[in-house]
Motif scaffolding. Structure first.
Motif, PDB file in Angstrom:
ATOM      1  N   GLY A 206      23.395  47.582  30.316  1.00 10.42           N
ATOM      2  CA  GLY A 206      23.423  47.679  28.857  1.00 10.42           C
ATOM      3  C   GLY A 206      22.121  47.251  28.224  1.00 10.42           C
ATOM      4  N   GLY A 207      21.021  47.388  28.957  1.00  7.11           N
ATOM      5  CA  GLY A 207      19.711  47.050  28.400  1.00  7.11           C
ATOM      6  C   GLY A 207      19.523  45.579  28.114  1.00  7.11           C
ATOM      7  N   TRP A 208      20.218  44.720  28.855  1.00  7.83           N
ATOM      8  CA  TRP A 208      20.161  43.262  28.678  1.00  7.83           C
ATOM      9  C   TRP A 208      20.683  42.818  27.313  1.00  7.83           C
ATOM     10  CZ3 TRP A 208      15.699  46.016  30.024  1.00  7.83           C
ATOM     11  CH2 TRP A 208      15.395  46.023  31.393  1.00  7.83           C
ATOM     12  N   LYS A 209      21.160  43.755  26.510  1.00 10.85           N
ATOM     13  CA  LYS A 209      21.545  43.467  25.125  1.00 10.85           C
ATOM     14  C   LYS A 209      22.997  43.812  24.817  1.00 10.85           C
ATOM     15  CE  LYS A 209      19.674  44.159  20.432  1.00 10.85           C
ATOM     16  NZ  LYS A 209      20.942  44.402  19.716  1.00 10.85           N
ATOM     17  N   SER A 210      23.567  44.749  25.554  1.00 12.95           N
ATOM     18  CA  SER A 210      24.920  45.212  25.290  1.00 12.95           C
ATOM     19  C   SER A 210      25.667  45.324  26.621  1.00 12.95           C
ATOM     20  CB  SER A 210      24.873  46.554  24.548  1.00 12.95           C
ATOM     21  OG  SER A 210      26.158  46.950  24.122  1.00 12.95           O
ATOM     22  N   GLY A 211      26.835  45.945  26.590  1.00 14.33           N
ATOM     23  CA  GLY A 211      27.632  46.083  27.811  1.00 14.33           C
ATOM     24  C   GLY A 211      28.654  44.985  27.959  1.00 14.33           C
ATOM     25  N   ASP A 212      29.547  45.178  28.938  1.00 19.95           N
ATOM     26  CA  ASP A 212      30.665  44.259  29.100  1.00 19.95           C
ATOM     27  C   ASP A 212      31.136  44.286  30.554  1.00 19.95           C
ATOM     28  OD1 ASP A 212      32.855  42.734  27.324  1.00 19.95           O
ATOM     29  OD2 ASP A 212      33.882  43.816  28.927  1.00 19.95           O
ATOM     30  N   LYS A 213      31.647  43.169  31.032  1.00 18.32           N
ATOM     31  CA  LYS A 213      32.120  43.074  32.412  1.00 18.32           C
ATOM     32  C   LYS A 213      33.252  44.047  32.713  1.00 18.32           C
ATOM     33  CE  LYS A 213      34.894  38.915  31.339  1.00 18.32           C
ATOM     34  NZ  LYS A 213      36.241  39.464  31.265  1.00 18.32           N
ATOM     35  N   SER A 214      33.985  44.459  31.676  1.00 23.05           N
ATOM     36  CA  SER A 214      35.089  45.397  31.885  1.00 23.05           C
ATOM     37  C   SER A 214      34.606  46.751  32.389  1.00 23.05           C
ATOM     38  CB  SER A 214      35.875  45.587  30.583  1.00 23.05           C
ATOM     39  OG  SER A 214      35.065  46.194  29.581  1.00 23.05           O
ATOM     40  N   HIS A 215      33.317  47.072  32.158  1.00 17.84           N
ATOM     41  CA  HIS A 215      32.765  48.341  32.646  1.00 17.84           C
ATOM     42  C   HIS A 215      32.802  48.422  34.169  1.00 17.84           C
ATOM     43  CE1 HIS A 215      30.090  48.698  28.782  1.00 17.84           C
ATOM     44  NE2 HIS A 215      31.385  48.621  28.519  1.00 17.84           N
ATOM     45  N   MET A 216      32.847  47.279  34.838  1.00 17.94           N
ATOM     46  CA  MET A 216      32.794  47.242  36.297  1.00 17.94           C
ATOM     47  C   MET A 216      34.181  47.259  36.929  1.00 17.94           C
ATOM     48  SD  MET A 216      29.586  47.262  36.366  1.00 17.94           S
ATOM     49  CE  MET A 216      29.355  47.238  38.131  1.00 17.94           C
ATOM     50  N   LYS A 217      35.227  47.300  36.114  1.00 23.62           N
ATOM     51  CA  LYS A 217      36.594  47.164  36.638  1.00 23.62           C
ATOM     52  C   LYS A 217      36.978  48.245  37.654  1.00 23.62           C
ATOM     53  CE  LYS A 217      41.367  46.342  35.173  1.00 23.62           C
ATOM     54  NZ  LYS A 217      42.247  46.041  34.014  1.00 23.62           N
ATOM     55  N   PRO A 218      36.813  49.538  37.369  1.00 26.04           N
ATOM     56  CA  PRO A 218      37.213  50.539  38.368  1.00 26.04           C
ATOM     57  C   PRO A 218      36.475  50.376  39.694  1.00 26.04           C
ATOM     58  CG  PRO A 218      36.905  51.572  36.228  1.00 26.04           C
ATOM     59  CD  PRO A 218      36.362  50.178  36.114  1.00 26.04           C
ATOM     60  N   MET A 219      35.180  50.087  39.637  1.00 29.23           N
ATOM     61  CA  MET A 219      34.415  49.911  40.868  1.00 29.23           C
ATOM     62  C   MET A 219      34.873  48.667  41.625  1.00 29.23           C
ATOM     63  SD  MET A 219      30.279  49.683  41.388  1.00 29.23           S
ATOM     64  CE  MET A 219      30.051  51.349  40.763  1.00 29.23           C
ATOM     65  N   ALA A 220      35.107  47.574  40.897  1.00 33.60           N
ATOM     66  CA  ALA A 220      35.567  46.340  41.534  1.00 33.60           C
ATOM     67  C   ALA A 220      36.927  46.549  42.194  1.00 33.60           C
ATOM     68  CB  ALA A 220      35.637  45.220  40.505  1.00 33.60           C
ATOM     69  N   GLN A 221      37.814  47.261  41.532  1.00 37.36           N
ATOM     70  CA  GLN A 221      39.141  47.529  42.095  1.00 37.36           C
ATOM     71  C   GLN A 221      39.036  48.313  43.402  1.00 37.36           C
ATOM     72  OE1 GLN A 221      40.685  49.543  38.592  1.00 37.36           O
ATOM     73  NE2 GLN A 221      42.152  47.892  38.219  1.00 37.36           N
ATOM     74  N   TYR A 222      38.215  49.339  43.397  1.00 40.60           N
ATOM     75  CA  TYR A 222      38.098  50.189  44.579  1.00 40.60           C
ATOM     76  C   TYR A 222      37.477  49.418  45.740  1.00 40.60           C
ATOM     77  CZ  TYR A 222      37.004  54.115  47.605  1.00 40.60           C
ATOM     78  OH  TYR A 222      36.928  54.965  48.681  1.00 40.60           O
ATOM     79  N   ILE A 223      36.370  48.722  45.475  1.00 35.13           N
ATOM     80  CA  ILE A 223      35.704  47.972  46.556  1.00 35.13           C
ATOM     81  C   ILE A 223      36.637  46.894  47.102  1.00 35.13           C
ATOM     82  CG2 ILE A 223      33.767  46.450  47.122  1.00 35.13           C
ATOM     83  CD1 ILE A 223      32.118  47.978  45.040  1.00 35.13           C
ATOM     84  N   ALA A 224      37.350  46.201  46.207  1.00 37.46           N
ATOM     85  CA  ALA A 224      38.281  45.159  46.645  1.00 37.46           C
ATOM     86  C   ALA A 224      39.370  45.731  47.549  1.00 37.46           C
ATOM     87  CB  ALA A 224      38.900  44.464  45.438  1.00 37.46           C
ATOM     88  N   SER A 225      39.807  46.931  47.258  1.00 38.45           N
ATOM     89  CA  SER A 225      40.868  47.548  48.072  1.00 38.45           C
ATOM     90  C   SER A 225      40.415  47.825  49.497  1.00 38.45           C
ATOM     91  CB  SER A 225      41.345  48.847  47.424  1.00 38.45           C
ATOM     92  OG  SER A 225      40.405  49.906  47.600  1.00 38.45           O
ATOM     93  N   LYS A 226      39.100  47.827  49.713  1.00 39.19           N
ATOM     94  CA  LYS A 226      38.542  48.098  51.038  1.00 39.19           C
ATOM     95  C   LYS A 226      38.257  46.825  51.835  1.00 39.19           C
ATOM     96  CE  LYS A 226      38.660  52.494  50.354  1.00 39.19           C
ATOM     97  NZ  LYS A 226      39.625  53.338  51.093  1.00 39.19           N
ATOM     98  N   GLY A 227      38.767  45.673  51.356  1.00 39.31           N
ATOM     99  CA  GLY A 227      38.643  44.443  52.121  1.00 39.31           C
ATOM    100  C   GLY A 227      37.626  43.455  51.597  1.00 39.31           C
ATOM    101  N   TYR A 228      37.426  43.432  50.283  1.00 34.23           N
ATOM    102  CA  TYR A 228      36.452  42.527  49.668  1.00 34.23           C
ATOM    103  C   TYR A 228      37.102  41.765  48.522  1.00 34.23           C
ATOM    104  CZ  TYR A 228      32.966  45.131  52.312  1.00 34.23           C
ATOM    105  OH  TYR A 228      32.256  45.709  53.343  1.00 34.23           O
ATOM    106  N   SER A 229      36.500  40.639  48.168  1.00 37.72           N
ATOM    107  CA  SER A 229      36.859  39.951  46.938  1.00 37.72           C
ATOM    108  C   SER A 229      35.731  40.204  45.942  1.00 37.72           C
ATOM    109  CB  SER A 229      37.035  38.451  47.181  1.00 37.72           C
ATOM    110  OG  SER A 229      38.224  38.197  47.905  1.00 37.72           O
ATOM    111  N   CYS A 230      36.077  40.810  44.806  1.00 39.00           N
ATOM    112  CA  CYS A 230      35.064  41.249  43.847  1.00 39.00           C
ATOM    113  C   CYS A 230      35.165  40.459  42.538  1.00 39.00           C
ATOM    114  CB  CYS A 230      35.225  42.738  43.561  1.00 39.00           C
ATOM    115  SG  CYS A 230      34.905  43.797  44.982  1.00 39.00           S
ATOM    116  N   PHE A 231      33.998  40.277  41.901  1.00 38.35           N
ATOM    117  CA  PHE A 231      33.939  39.463  40.697  1.00 38.35           C
ATOM    118  C   PHE A 231      33.014  40.129  39.684  1.00 38.35           C
ATOM    119  CE2 PHE A 231      34.530  37.011  44.521  1.00 38.35           C
ATOM    120  CZ  PHE A 231      35.656  36.252  44.234  1.00 38.35           C
ATOM    121  N   ALA A 232      33.570  40.542  38.544  1.00 39.19           N
ATOM    122  CA  ALA A 232      32.788  41.151  37.468  1.00 39.19           C
ATOM    123  C   ALA A 232      32.402  40.050  36.484  1.00 39.19           C
ATOM    124  CB  ALA A 232      33.590  42.241  36.776  1.00 39.19           C
TER     125      ALA A 232
END
Length: 316
Positions: free
Chosen positions: A94-120
């Motif tokens: 987000g250009g160091w100025k905008s954006g939100d951790k919720s943007h990473m939710k789908p990716m975190a969910q998918y990676i976690a399902s493959k045997g990882y603990s993910c943190f946004a």
């Protein structure tokens, strides 16, 4: 009359205190929807990736990891139900100025399902705090997560940091400054901030570079222009810290060269020290390809394959 004045003064004091304690007003100019609207004309096939829950992933939102004067910083956890998982720290852009951790939710969910603990991770953006405060936040989040390894079912010796766009710039800087105390604030945690792998999705490695076109957004985050703060622009560049101690890294890129500034030079250093690195490109994609189909599935497959190779296959 005096009582009325006293009551008014008291109410003003309470109101001021309440305002001071409110969360910092966030810049919401960069969202998933705004990115979709920006690119849908040139990429009419794009679809926003929706969150998806997995049976083997436990989700917990807004876990507090840092207390500030006026508010707290939190992260969202996506924990695989198995034990002793590698950990993946995800940093939004987000250009160091905008954006939100919720943007990473789908990716975190998918990676976690493959045997990882993910943190946004939520971190301070440039309207609230300039460099290096956001880097301090990320390092402290890593310390907190490692200090609660049993709760989050992680192996503290197998941690990756992943970022997108400006988040990728930050993630790579965090990984390239392993054990560099100049990039950490003092904390009460005994755990190190060291990570064992980096995933960079379209993040610059050098702020001053022939391919780089960083301007106003970077200047605001770094506290001045490259002419005004040349030492800061160099210090904040991951390329400046790349050496034999840099972890393995995966680069996934759009066709826009400006987001690849410093990559060739970094790879040259990594190759010199026999450090594994991998490059994947999407030659016909928007900058924020990780948010959309049809690029999301290939993106997360590249990531999990890389993490399996560098973290799971290197299990101690």
């Amino acid at each position: 009359m005096y009582k009325l004045i006293a009551i008014c003064l008291f109410l003003c004091m309470v109101s001021s205190t309440a305002l001071a304690l409110q969360s910092i007003q966030k810049d919401t100019s960069y969202t998933v929807n705004s990115s979709f609207n920006k690119y849908k004309k040139n990429f009419p096939q794009i679809e926003i990736v929706k969150p998806k829950q997995f049976e083997n992933v436990i989700e917990t939102e807004n876990i507090q990891y840092k207390t500030l004067e006026k508010r707290n910083l939190c992260f969202d956890a996506f924990i695989n139900t198995s034990e002793n998982n590698p950990a993946v720290i995800l940093i939004h852009g987000g250009g160091w100025k905008s954006g939100d951790k919720s943007h990473m939710k789908p990716m975190a969910q998918y990676i976690a399902s493959k045997g990882y603990s993910c943190f946004a991770i939520e971190y301070r953006l440039s309207d609230e705090a300039q460099y290096p405060q956001g880097i301090y936040d990320l390092k402290e989040a890593i310390q907190y997560i490692k200090s609660n390894a049993a709760r989050f079912r992680i192996d503290t010796t197998r941690v990756a940091i992943l970022g997108t766009s400006s988040g990728a710039q930050m993630a790579t800087l965090v990984g390239a400054t392993n054990n560099n105390l100049k990039f950490e604030e003092k904390t009460d945690y005994s755990m190190s901030t060291t990570v064992q792998a980096i995933v960079n999705l379209d993040g610059v490695l050098a702020f001053v570079h022939p391919k780089s076109s960083e301007g106003k957004m970077a200047s605001w985050w770094l506290g001045g222009t490259s002419e005004e703060k040349p030492e800061i622009w160099e210090q904040a560049s991951a390329l400046s810290h790349t050496d034999e101690n840099t972890p393995p890294i995966l680069f996934i890129s759009s066709p826009y060269e400006r987001f690849q500034a410093g990559r060739e030079e970094m790879i040259e250093i990594l190759d010199k020290h026999d450090i594994y690195n991998q490059v994947e490109n999407f030659p016909d994609s928007p900058h924020t390809f990780w948010l959309f189909h049809p690029w999301f599935t290939d993106t997360v497959n590249y990531i999990t394959t890389f993490l399996d190779k560098t973290l799971k296959n290197n299990k101690k």
